[in-house]
Design an enzyme around this catalytic site. Structure first.
Site, PDB file in Angstrom:
ATOM      1  N   ASP A   1      -1.843  -3.200  -3.732  1.00  0.00           N
ATOM      2  CA  ASP A   1      -2.043  -1.542  -3.677  1.00  0.00           C
ATOM      3  C   ASP A   1      -0.763  -0.838  -4.021  1.00  0.00           C
ATOM      4  O   ASP A   1      -0.314   0.544  -3.390  1.00  0.00           O
ATOM      5  CB  ASP A   1      -2.468  -0.994  -2.384  1.00  0.00           C
ATOM      6  CG  ASP A   1      -4.742  -1.209  -1.927  1.00  0.00           C
ATOM      7  OD1 ASP A   1      -4.677  -1.926  -3.588  1.00  0.00           O
ATOM      8  OD2 ASP A   1      -4.857  -0.835  -1.872  1.00  0.00           O
TER       9      ASP A   1
ATOM     10  N   ASP B   1       0.621  -0.714   0.375  1.00  0.00           N
ATOM     11  CA  ASP B   1       0.303   0.284   0.197  1.00  0.00           C
ATOM     12  C   ASP B   1       0.794   1.374  -0.273  1.00  0.00           C
ATOM     13  O   ASP B   1      -0.045   2.180   0.543  1.00  0.00           O
ATOM     14  CB  ASP B   1      -1.084  -0.307   0.672  1.00  0.00           C
ATOM     15  CG  ASP B   1      -2.427  -1.398   1.051  1.00  0.00           C
ATOM     16  OD1 ASP B   1      -3.100  -1.191   0.961  1.00  0.00           O
ATOM     17  OD2 ASP B   1      -1.524  -2.462   1.268  1.00  0.00           O
TER      18      ASP B   1
ATOM     19  N   HIS C   1     -10.497  -2.393   7.593  1.00  0.00           N
ATOM     20  CA  HIS C   1     -11.656  -3.471   6.658  1.00  0.00           C
ATOM     21  C   HIS C   1     -11.050  -4.648   7.905  1.00  0.00           C
ATOM     22  O   HIS C   1     -12.517  -5.319   7.069  1.00  0.00           O
ATOM     23  CB  HIS C   1     -10.536  -4.221   5.684  1.00  0.00           C
ATOM     24  CG  HIS C   1     -10.582  -2.761   4.787  1.00  0.00           C
ATOM     25  ND1 HIS C   1     -11.068  -1.780   3.915  1.00  0.00           N
ATOM     26  CD2 HIS C   1      -8.814  -1.856   4.513  1.00  0.00           C
ATOM     27  CE1 HIS C   1     -10.761  -1.393   3.255  1.00  0.00           C
ATOM     28  NE2 HIS C   1      -9.450  -1.128   3.469  1.00  0.00           N
TER      29      HIS C   1
ATOM     30  N   HIS D   1      -2.877  -9.421  -1.122  1.00  0.00           N
ATOM     31  CA  HIS D   1      -3.437  -8.550  -0.979  1.00  0.00           C
ATOM     32  C   HIS D   1      -4.002  -8.369   0.313  1.00  0.00           C
ATOM     33  O   HIS D   1      -3.707  -7.795   1.811  1.00  0.00           O
ATOM     34  CB  HIS D   1      -3.694  -7.629  -1.916  1.00  0.00           C
ATOM     35  CG  HIS D   1      -4.286  -6.129  -1.199  1.00  0.00           C
ATOM     36  ND1 HIS D   1      -3.332  -5.456  -1.601  1.00  0.00           N
ATOM     37  CD2 HIS D   1      -5.487  -5.444  -1.377  1.00  0.00           C
ATOM     38  CE1 HIS D   1      -4.098  -4.160  -0.374  1.00  0.00           C
ATOM     39  NE2 HIS D   1      -4.740  -3.959  -1.075  1.00  0.00           N
TER      40      HIS D   1
ATOM     41  N   HIS E   1      -3.128  -4.100   2.318  1.00  0.00           N
ATOM     42  CA  HIS E   1      -4.686  -4.199   2.122  1.00  0.00           C
ATOM     43  C   HIS E   1      -5.192  -3.075   3.529  1.00  0.00           C
ATOM     44  O   HIS E   1      -5.295  -1.387   3.314  1.00  0.00           O
ATOM     45  CB  HIS E   1      -6.015  -5.268   2.942  1.00  0.00           C
ATOM     46  CG  HIS E   1      -7.058  -4.693   1.728  1.00  0.00           C
ATOM     47  ND1 HIS E   1      -7.363  -3.705   0.899  1.00  0.00           N
ATOM     48  CD2 HIS E   1      -8.261  -5.307   2.908  1.00  0.00           C
ATOM     49  CE1 HIS E   1      -8.585  -3.693   1.099  1.00  0.00           C
ATOM     50  NE2 HIS E   1      -8.913  -3.718   2.278  1.00  0.00           N
ATOM     51  N   ASP E   2      -5.230  -3.336   4.401  1.00  0.00           N
ATOM     52  CA  ASP E   2      -4.722  -3.019   5.811  1.00  0.00           C
ATOM     53  C   ASP E   2      -3.905  -1.532   6.274  1.00  0.00           C
ATOM     54  O   ASP E   2      -2.282  -1.942   6.865  1.00  0.00           O
ATOM     55  CB  ASP E   2      -5.684  -2.702   7.577  1.00  0.00           C
ATOM     56  CG  ASP E   2      -7.097  -3.496   7.343  1.00  0.00           C
ATOM     57  OD1 ASP E   2      -7.894  -2.653   7.215  1.00  0.00           O
ATOM     58  OD2 ASP E   2      -7.316  -4.094   8.186  1.00  0.00           O
ATOM     59  N   HIS E   3      -4.120  -0.891   6.444  1.00  0.00           N
ATOM     60  CA  HIS E   3      -2.840   0.391   6.189  1.00  0.00           C
ATOM     61  C   HIS E   3      -2.162   0.218   7.956  1.00  0.00           C
ATOM     62  O   HIS E   3      -1.914   1.882   8.547  1.00  0.00           O
ATOM     63  CB  HIS E   3      -2.575   1.821   5.690  1.00  0.00           C
ATOM     64  CG  HIS E   3      -2.823   2.061   4.735  1.00  0.00           C
ATOM     65  ND1 HIS E   3      -3.746   2.817   3.654  1.00  0.00           N
ATOM     66  CD2 HIS E   3      -3.380   1.156   3.282  1.00  0.00           C
ATOM     67  CE1 HIS E   3      -3.990   3.346   2.930  1.00  0.00           C
ATOM     68  NE2 HIS E   3      -3.824   1.582   2.597  1.00  0.00           N
TER      69      HIS E   3
ATOM     70  N   TYR F   1      -1.555   4.658  -6.352  1.00  0.00           N
ATOM     71  CA  TYR F   1      -2.519   5.400  -6.015  1.00  0.00           C
ATOM     72  C   TYR F   1      -3.073   6.166  -7.140  1.00  0.00           C
ATOM     73  O   TYR F   1      -2.664   6.590  -7.659  1.00  0.00           O
ATOM     74  CB  TYR F   1      -2.843   5.464  -4.450  1.00  0.00           C
ATOM     75  CG  TYR F   1      -2.992   4.864  -3.637  1.00  0.00           C
ATOM     76  CD1 TYR F   1      -4.289   4.022  -3.093  1.00  0.00           C
ATOM     77  CD2 TYR F   1      -1.553   3.376  -2.565  1.00  0.00           C
ATOM     78  CE1 TYR F   1      -4.173   3.032  -1.795  1.00  0.00           C
ATOM     79  CE2 TYR F   1      -1.408   3.194  -1.927  1.00  0.00           C
ATOM     80  CZ  TYR F   1      -2.635   2.108  -1.565  1.00  0.00           C
ATOM     81  OH  TYR F   1      -3.146   1.126  -0.560  1.00  0.00           O
TER      82      TYR F   1
ATOM     83  N   ASN G   1      -6.444  -3.978  -4.614  1.00  0.00           N
ATOM     84  CA  ASN G   1      -8.041  -3.491  -5.025  1.00  0.00           C
ATOM     85  C   ASN G   1      -7.837  -2.210  -5.811  1.00  0.00           C
ATOM     86  O   ASN G   1      -8.814  -1.892  -7.027  1.00  0.00           O
ATOM     87  CB  ASN G   1      -9.120  -3.220  -4.276  1.00  0.00           C
ATOM     88  CG  ASN G   1      -8.352  -2.828  -3.057  1.00  0.00           C
ATOM     89  OD1 ASN G   1      -7.520  -3.073  -2.223  1.00  0.00           O
ATOM     90  ND2 ASN G   1      -9.449  -1.237  -2.755  1.00  0.00           N
TER      91      ASN G   1
END
Length: 338
Positions: free
Chosen positions: A90, A57, A230, A221, A256-258, A93, A128
Site C-alpha cells: 500500500d 501503508d 482486517h 502485505h 495492511h492493518d494500520h 493511496y 491491495n
C-alpha cells in the site's frame, strides 16, 4: 560482490554510484537451480550484522503524519546505520499509481523520505491499494531512473549472508477482491489466478526448502495473524501458512492493518509482525485476540526496526515520535524471546 565492484563503479561517468549499484543488483540477479523466484543479494556490514527499517501503508503525499514518521525513520536509521528499508505495501493511496509518470511517486516517496540514512535500497511489495491503480507501473524500471532506491517486484527473495527475506505477492490470494463492485483491480500478469498462485506457492516452497540461511523471514502485505480491523487472512492461513511452518520460517512481516503488532504462535516458532502504520492509523479499531499469543498491539502511527546477527534478532516498534514501544529479542540457538 557489491564491495569489490564499488571501486570500478565509482569511475562510471554521469551516474551516481548508488544508481549504478542498484541497477546492477536488479538486472544481474543470481539464478537459482531450483527456485524460480528472482533472487537478489545484499551484503551485511563488515562485522557480519544487518540493520533495517520496516514501514507499510504510507503513501499519502506527506499527509496523516507521514512526514513525521519519515523524519523519525531518518533519525533511527542514522542511529542504526541501516542497510535497507522494507515496504510492506500500500505504497500509494488511495488507488496506487496512474502510470510510471504519476507525480504521486515523487510526492509520496522521493520528497518525503529525504533523510540521508534513508538513501538506501527500498525493497517493496504491492498492497491491495496498489492493485487498484496501475500495478505494473510500480514494477517499471523507469521508476528507478526517477529514484534509484526503488525496487518493487511481485515476489522475490533477498539473500544476505545471515538471513534470507522472501517477498510474497499476497493480494491475489484474497477472494473478495475478485468480487468487489466498488473497486477495480489491475490483474495483468496475474491471470489466470489459479495458475499464478499455484506457481507462486511452488516457487516459494522450493526457495524456502533449498535455503540454508540462519534466518528465514517472509514479507507480504496482508497479515496472516492480526487483531487489527482486517484481522486474520483466511486465504493465507489455508494456503501460505502450512508452507511457512514446514520450512522453519522465523518471522512473517506484513502491513495492511494500520497498526503495529506482535503476535506469537501456539504451534510453531513463527512470530507475526505487523508494520502498517506509516501514515493514517485506525485508532480504536481492533478485534479481541487470544492474550496468550498477543505480545504487543498499538493502534497509532509508527514503524519497525530490526537488527540481525548470525545468532540473534532484535525487533523494535517505534511510535510516530520514534520512541520504542515494544522490544523483542530471539536467539537462533534458544529460540526464546525476551
Amino acid at each position: 560482490m557489491a564491495t569489490s565492484l564499488a571501486g570500478n563503479l565509482k569511475r562510471v561517468v554521469g551516474m551516481p554510484l548508488v544508481a549504478v549499484l542498484f541497477s546492477f543488483i536488479f538486472f544481474f540477479t543470481i539464478p537459482s537451480c531450483v527456485s524460480q523466484l528472482t533472487r537478489l543479494e545484499h551484503q551485511v556490514k563488515d562485522d557480519g550484522s544487518l540493520s533495517l527499517l520496516v514501514v507499510g501503508d504510507w503513501g499519502r503525499r506527506g499527509h496523516f503524519n507521514q512526514t513525521i514518521v519519515a523524519s523519525q525513520m531518518g533519525r533511527i536509521g542514522k542511529e542504526l546505520d541501516i542497510d535497507f528499508v522494507i515496504s510492506t505495501g500500500d505504497n500509494f493511496y488511495d488507488d496506487g499509481l496512474k502510470g510510471p509518470h504519476d507525480p504521486a511517486f515523487e510526492e509520496s516517496f522521493t520528497e518525503v523520505y529525504t533523510a540521508n540514512s534513508l538513501q538506501k535500497p527500498w525493497y517493496t511489495v504491492l498492497g491491495n491499494h496498489d492493485y487498484r491503480g496501475d500495478a505494473v507501473a510500480q514494477l517499471d524500471p523507469f521508476l528507478r531512473k526517477v529514484d534509484s532506491r526503488w525496487l518493487c517486484l511481485r515476489s522475490f527473495m533477498l539473500d544476505t549472508e545471515i538471513a534470507t527475506f522472501f517477498f510474497v505477492d499476497t493480494t491475489p490470494f484474497v477472494d473478495k477482491y475478485y468480487t468487489e463492485k466498488s473497486h477495480t483491480y489491475d490483474w495483468r500478469d496475474v491471470s489466470p489466478r489459479r495458475a499464478y498462485l499455484a506457481n507462486l506457492l511452488k516457487d516459494l516452497e522450493n526457495a524456502l526448502r533449498e535455503s540454508s540461511s540462519r534466518w528465514k523471514i517472509v514479507v507480504g502485505h496482508h497479515a496472516i495473524r492480526s487483531a487489527g480491523t482486517h484481522g486474520d487472512t483466511e486465504e493465507l492461513i489455508q494456503h501460505l501458512l502450512p508452507i511457512l511452518k514446514a520450512n522453519d520460517v522465523d518471522l512473517y512481516v506484513n502491513g495492511h492493518d494500520h497498526c503495529l503488532e506482535h503476535i506469537s504462535s501456539h504451534d510453531s516458532p513463527i512470530q507475526y509482525l505487523t508494520s502498517g502504520a506509516g501514515s493514517k492509523a485506525w485508532r480504536g479499531d481492533t478485534k479481541k485476540y487470544d492474550e496468550r499469543v498477543m505480545k504487543f498491539f498499538y493502534d497509532g502511527q509508527g514503524f519497525m526496526s530490526m537488527q540481525l546477527t548470525s545468532t540473534n534478532v532484535e525487533v523494535l516498534f517505534h511510535d510516530v515520535l520514534g520512541e520504542v514501544l515494544h522490544r523483542w529479542k530471539v536467539s537462533k540457538d534458544l529460540h526464546s524471546s525476551i
